[in-house]
Design a protein around this motif. Sequence first.
Motif, PDB file in Angstrom:
ATOM      1  N   ASN A 195     -14.725   7.988   8.271  1.00  0.00           N
ATOM      2  CA  ASN A 195     -13.826   6.994   7.706  1.00  0.00           C
ATOM      3  C   ASN A 195     -14.558   6.231   6.610  1.00  0.00           C
ATOM      4  N   VAL A 196     -14.359   6.643   5.368  1.00  0.00           N
ATOM      5  CA  VAL A 196     -15.148   6.125   4.255  1.00  0.00           C
ATOM      6  C   VAL A 196     -14.241   5.865   3.058  1.00  0.00           C
ATOM      7  N   VAL A 197     -14.580   4.869   2.266  1.00  0.00           N
ATOM      8  CA  VAL A 197     -13.775   4.575   1.082  1.00  0.00           C
ATOM      9  C   VAL A 197     -14.682   4.064  -0.035  1.00  0.00           C
ATOM     10  N   ALA A 198     -14.282   4.343  -1.295  1.00  0.00           N
ATOM     11  CA  ALA A 198     -15.025   3.811  -2.441  1.00  0.00           C
ATOM     12  C   ALA A 198     -14.201   2.687  -3.058  1.00  0.00           C
ATOM     13  N   TRP A 199     -14.802   1.532  -3.225  1.00  0.00           N
ATOM     14  CA  TRP A 199     -14.121   0.407  -3.871  1.00  0.00           C
ATOM     15  C   TRP A 199     -14.630   0.354  -5.309  1.00  0.00           C
ATOM     16  N   THR A 200     -13.794   0.820  -6.216  1.00  0.00           N
ATOM     17  CA  THR A 200     -14.213   0.910  -7.614  1.00  0.00           C
ATOM     18  C   THR A 200     -13.203   0.163  -8.491  1.00  0.00           C
ATOM     19  N   ALA A 201     -13.460   0.241  -9.804  1.00  0.00           N
ATOM     20  CA  ALA A 201     -12.541  -0.409 -10.747  1.00  0.00           C
ATOM     21  C   ALA A 201     -11.160   0.244 -10.668  1.00  0.00           C
ATOM     22  N   ASP A 202     -11.095   1.492 -10.208  1.00  0.00           N
ATOM     23  CA  ASP A 202      -9.813   2.204 -10.128  1.00  0.00           C
ATOM     24  C   ASP A 202      -9.027   1.884  -8.857  1.00  0.00           C
ATOM     25  N   THR A 203      -9.613   1.132  -7.942  1.00  0.00           N
ATOM     26  CA  THR A 203      -8.914   0.839  -6.682  1.00  0.00           C
ATOM     27  C   THR A 203      -7.737  -0.104  -6.958  1.00  0.00           C
ATOM     28  N   GLY A 204      -6.546   0.328  -6.576  1.00  0.00           N
ATOM     29  CA  GLY A 204      -5.335  -0.462  -6.827  1.00  0.00           C
ATOM     30  C   GLY A 204      -5.287  -1.689  -5.927  1.00  0.00           C
ATOM     31  N   LYS A 205      -4.344  -2.620  -6.272  1.00  0.00           N
ATOM     32  CA  LYS A 205      -4.271  -3.890  -5.544  1.00  0.00           C
ATOM     33  C   LYS A 205      -3.951  -3.666  -4.059  1.00  0.00           C
ATOM     34  N   ASP A 206      -2.960  -2.809  -3.804  1.00  0.00           N
ATOM     35  CA  ASP A 206      -2.544  -2.577  -2.411  1.00  0.00           C
ATOM     36  C   ASP A 206      -3.675  -1.968  -1.603  1.00  0.00           C
ATOM     37  N   GLU A 207      -4.322  -1.002  -2.270  1.00  0.00           N
ATOM     38  CA  GLU A 207      -5.425  -0.303  -1.612  1.00  0.00           C
ATOM     39  C   GLU A 207      -6.541  -1.288  -1.248  1.00  0.00           C
ATOM     40  N   ARG A 208      -6.816  -2.181  -2.223  1.00  0.00           N
ATOM     41  CA  ARG A 208      -7.883  -3.150  -2.013  1.00  0.00           C
ATOM     42  C   ARG A 208      -7.535  -4.101  -0.870  1.00  0.00           C
ATOM     43  N   GLN A 209      -6.255  -4.522  -0.835  1.00  0.00           N
ATOM     44  CA  GLN A 209      -5.845  -5.452   0.228  1.00  0.00           C
ATOM     45  C   GLN A 209      -5.966  -4.788   1.603  1.00  0.00           C
ATOM     46  N   GLU A 210      -5.602  -3.514   1.629  1.00  0.00           N
ATOM     47  CA  GLU A 210      -5.681  -2.790   2.897  1.00  0.00           C
ATOM     48  C   GLU A 210      -7.138  -2.684   3.354  1.00  0.00           C
ATOM     49  N   LEU A 211      -7.969  -2.399   2.354  1.00  0.00           N
ATOM     50  CA  LEU A 211      -9.410  -2.283   2.622  1.00  0.00           C
ATOM     51  C   LEU A 211      -9.951  -3.599   3.184  1.00  0.00           C
ATOM     52  N   GLU A 212      -9.529  -4.701   2.559  1.00  0.00           N
ATOM     53  CA  GLU A 212      -9.994  -6.012   3.010  1.00  0.00           C
ATOM     54  C   GLU A 212      -9.510  -6.310   4.431  1.00  0.00           C
ATOM     55  N   ARG A 213      -8.224  -6.006   4.653  1.00  0.00           N
ATOM     56  CA  ARG A 213      -7.657  -6.267   5.990  1.00  0.00           C
ATOM     57  C   ARG A 213      -8.489  -5.564   7.063  1.00  0.00           C
ATOM     58  N   ASP A 214      -8.823  -4.303   6.755  1.00  0.00           N
ATOM     59  CA  ASP A 214      -9.571  -3.536   7.754  1.00  0.00           C
ATOM     60  C   ASP A 214     -10.972  -4.105   7.937  1.00  0.00           C
ATOM     61  N   LEU A 215     -11.641  -4.373   6.804  1.00  0.00           N
ATOM     62  CA  LEU A 215     -13.036  -4.822   6.895  1.00  0.00           C
ATOM     63  C   LEU A 215     -13.189  -6.149   7.628  1.00  0.00           C
ATOM     64  N   VAL A 216     -12.257  -7.070   7.400  1.00  0.00           N
ATOM     65  CA  VAL A 216     -12.412  -8.391   8.021  1.00  0.00           C
ATOM     66  C   VAL A 216     -11.831  -8.434   9.437  1.00  0.00           C
ATOM     67  N   SER A 217     -11.249  -7.326   9.873  1.00  0.00           N
ATOM     68  CA  SER A 217     -10.736  -7.308  11.241  1.00  0.00           C
ATOM     69  C   SER A 217     -11.934  -7.275  12.200  1.00  0.00           C
ATOM     70  N   HIS A 218     -11.667  -7.478  13.464  1.00  0.00           N
ATOM     71  CA  HIS A 218     -12.788  -7.523  14.413  1.00  0.00           C
ATOM     72  C   HIS A 218     -13.429  -6.164  14.615  1.00  0.00           C
ATOM     73  N   SER A 219     -12.627  -5.145  14.502  1.00  0.00           N
ATOM     74  CA  SER A 219     -13.179  -3.798  14.686  1.00  0.00           C
ATOM     75  C   SER A 219     -12.735  -2.908  13.544  1.00  0.00           C
ATOM     76  N   PRO A 220     -13.403  -3.023  12.395  1.00  0.00           N
ATOM     77  CA  PRO A 220     -12.985  -2.212  11.244  1.00  0.00           C
ATOM     78  C   PRO A 220     -13.034  -0.724  11.566  1.00  0.00           C
ATOM     79  N   ARG A 221     -12.067  -0.023  11.012  1.00  0.00           N
ATOM     80  CA  ARG A 221     -12.096   1.422  11.215  1.00  0.00           C
ATOM     81  C   ARG A 221     -13.019   2.088  10.198  1.00  0.00           C
ATOM     82  N   LEU A 222     -13.203   1.418   9.048  1.00  0.00           N
ATOM     83  CA  LEU A 222     -14.059   1.972   8.004  1.00  0.00           C
ATOM     84  C   LEU A 222     -15.502   2.030   8.471  1.00  0.00           C
TER      85      LEU A 222
END
Length: 730
Positions: free
Chosen positions: A244-271
Motif C-alpha cells: 500500500n504505497v502512494v507518491a505525493w507529487t505536484a501531479d496529485t489532485g486535490k481529492d487524491e491528496r485529501q484522501e491521502l491525508e485522511r488515511d495518514l492522520v487516521s489512527h491506523s493508516p492503511r498506507l
Amino acid sequence: MSDNSADYLVESPDPLHPANLIPELCQSFYRLGWVTGTGGGICIRHGNKVYIAPSGVQKERIKPEHIFVLPYPQPTSSPQTDRVFLRRSSLNLKESACTPLFWNSFDLRDAGSCIHTHSQHAVMATLLWKGPVFTISHQEMIKGVRIGGTDAALSYLDTLVIPIIENTPFEEDLRDSMAEAMKKYPDAAGILVRRHGVYVWGKLSSLTLCDISSNVEPAGKDWEKAKTQTEHTEVENLQRKGVNVVAWTADTGKDERQELERDLVSHSPRLRLLYISPEKYATPDCTRILDEVYRKHNLNRLVIDEAHCISEWGNSFRSDYRGLGKFRDRYRNVPIMALTATATQVVQRDIIHNLKMDRDNTFYAIHPFNRENLFYEVRYLSSPEPNTRMQQILDYITLLYQRRNRASSGIIYCRAKVTCDALTAFLRGKGLNAKPYHRGIRFGHHTLSLRRPRASDSSPDISSGILQQTLKQWSAGGHGEPDGVDLVVATVAFGLGIDKGDVRYIIHYDLPASFEGYYQETATMPFESAKRLTKPFKPPSKVANDREPESFRLEPHDTGRTIPTVTEPSGLNHLESCSNNPSPRSSSPEVCAPVNTAQLSLPDIEMELDNPTSSKVQPAKRMDKFNKMRKALHSLDFDRLASLVRSEGSGFVDQGKLVNHVAREIEFNALSLSCTPGGYTEHTERIAQAIFYMSDGCGIPEYDQDVADDIEDVKGILQKHWKELQREEQ
Ligand SMILES: CSC[C@@H](O)[C@@H](O)C(=O)COP(=O)(O)O
Ligand SMILES: [Zn+2]
C-alpha cells in the motif's frame, strides 16, 4: 484500571480502524450464529499494535471503547502473566480469555488477525471426525482457504486438513496444544477445538507503516516530469506487489491528496509507504500531516534515497535536501535510513552530520561498488560520423542476437533527444523493436533528423501516456515479439524505478555528463544477472586473433574517434562474446579480464578534503578552485572540446588522445570500483584534484609519466574550456 490518555488509540472516524472493525465483525458473526452469548472472539494486529475484544461481553454489544490495545511483540519475557497494555478500557473489563491463543497465530504464523467462533458447524465437525484431524476435499470453498492461513490459496483439487485439539476447562490451557498442532501441521489454516469451536487466522502485510521516501529531482522541468513518471512506475511496481504505497507529487489532485491525508492522520493508516520529494517535505501541508502521523506513533521511518544530494561535497548537491536535517529535531527517535550509490567517506560523514544521525547508533551497510556481474567495454570507431556509430551499435545487437539465438532486452543512452529519435528510426529501419524514451516525444510523430541538437529542441507537447506505454512494453519485452519493445533509446530521463531482471546490455551512444551518471546508468543492470552465472569466468587459453595487441590496452589509436561504451552481464555469456566476437579488441584477454583482478595504476594523491592542511594554498580558496575544476570536469562537452582541438590545428591525433584518456578514465573507474566503498567518486575527484594541483603548479611526482602526459593534455583543453565557460557566463 483506566488510561484515558490512550483513548485516542480506539477513536477513529475510519470504519476500517480495528477499534471500529472488531465491533462490526462481531455483530456480523452474531447474526450468522457463529458467536452466541459471550462466546467467540476476535483480534487484529496492525503494525506493532494488537487490538483485542474484551472478555465476557456479548459479542453483538462490543463497542470501540471496550477494545484493549497491546504492543506487539510484548516487551516482557512472560507475556501471559505480565501483559503490557497501551490502552485498557476504563470499564471494569478484562481482555479476552483467547488472548494467549491469538498470540499463537501472531508468533507462529505472522497473522494479522485471528477469529475464534463457536460455530455449530465447526463443533459438529469435531464430533463427526473423531481423530486428530478434520479433512475434506472437492469443495468449491476450499479455494477460499490459504495454505498456513497466510500464504497462497488452496486449489479445488487440494485436500483441506485442519487439526482438532481437545478442549480444556480453561481457555488459556489450550495454548500449548494449539501451538503443538500448528507446528505439526504448518499448512493448516486453522485449529478446531473439540466440542468448542474453531480458531482461524489471516494475513498481515509486512512493511513498516508510513515510510517516507524522497527521490532526486535534477534541475529542468523535462527531467523532473520524466522522473516523476518513472517514480510512478516504481510506485506501481510496489502496488502490483500488494504494497500500500502512494507518491505525493505536484501531479496529485486535490481529492487524491485529501484522501491521502485522511488515511495518514487516521489512527491506523492503511498506507505503508509515502513517496515525497524534499521540496514537498518542506511544505507546511506536509509538516502538518507528518506531525499528526508522528503524534499517533505511526511514523516509523524516514528513508532518503540519493542521500549524497544532502552534501555540498557530493556531485549533485541540492539545497532542498538540507531541509531534511530538521527531521531529527522534529520527530525524535524515528529511525532515518540514508541511501546512496555515490558517496565518498567525506560525503558519508557530511550526510550523517546534516541528518543529525546518532553516530553511535548508526549501522553501515556498504555494498561494494564493483558489480561483478557487469562487464564494461569501450569500443573504438573508425569515424566520428553518426552513421558509423549507429552501424556499430546495430552490429553489436546483431551479434548478441546470433550468440543467444534470440532477442535481448537493452537500453541505449543518448545525451540528446534528437539522437534518441534518429537512432530509434535507424534501428527500427533495420527491423529492431526499438522505441525512444525522452520527454520530447510528441503525439503522432517523432523528430527524425541527424542534425546536431540545438537548445531549441525542447518539445512542450509531451505525452506521459506514450512514455508510460513504452516503459510497460519494454518491461514486458525482450522476446522479439512483433508488437513488443526490446530496446529503449533514452535520455537520462529513463532509469529510475526500473525493475527488470533480464536486461542484457546498456550502450552509451555518447559520453555521459558525469562519471557518476555513467555508473548509475549502467547500474540499471539487474543484480540477478549474477545468479544466472553457471561457472566462473576463465580467460581463453589462446588469443584467437593476435592482431593489434596494443589496442587491447586502450592506448592512443590513430583512428580513435568516438567511444560508445557497452555494459553487459559478465561471466559465461561474456566468455562466449569473447570467443565469438570477430573484433580483435573483444577477443583480447585483457579486455575480457574480470574487472576485480585488473591491475590499476592510479595516482595515490591524498584527498584534499581528508587533509586540508596538505597544501600551501589557503583551504577555502583551494576548495573553491577545486570545486570549479571539478564542475568543469563534470560538465565536459567533448564534442566542443574536439572542435577546440581541431581549431588549434592539432588534428585528430590529439582528439584521439583526449578521447582515449577519458575512455581510460571510464575503464579505470569501472575497474577501480572494487577498490574502496567510495572508490568510484573518490577516483573521479582525484582526477579533478590532480588537474587542479597541476594547474596550481604543485606537480605530482608519484604520477606515472604516461598518465601525467595525458592529464597534461586534458588540463590544457580543460583550462581553455573553463575560460570559455567563464567568458560565456560574463
Ligand atoms: C462462554 S465462555 C467461552 C470462553 O471461555 C472462550 O472460549 C470464548 O469463546 C470467549 O472468551 P472471552 O473471554 O469472552 O473473549
Ligand atoms: Zn470459545
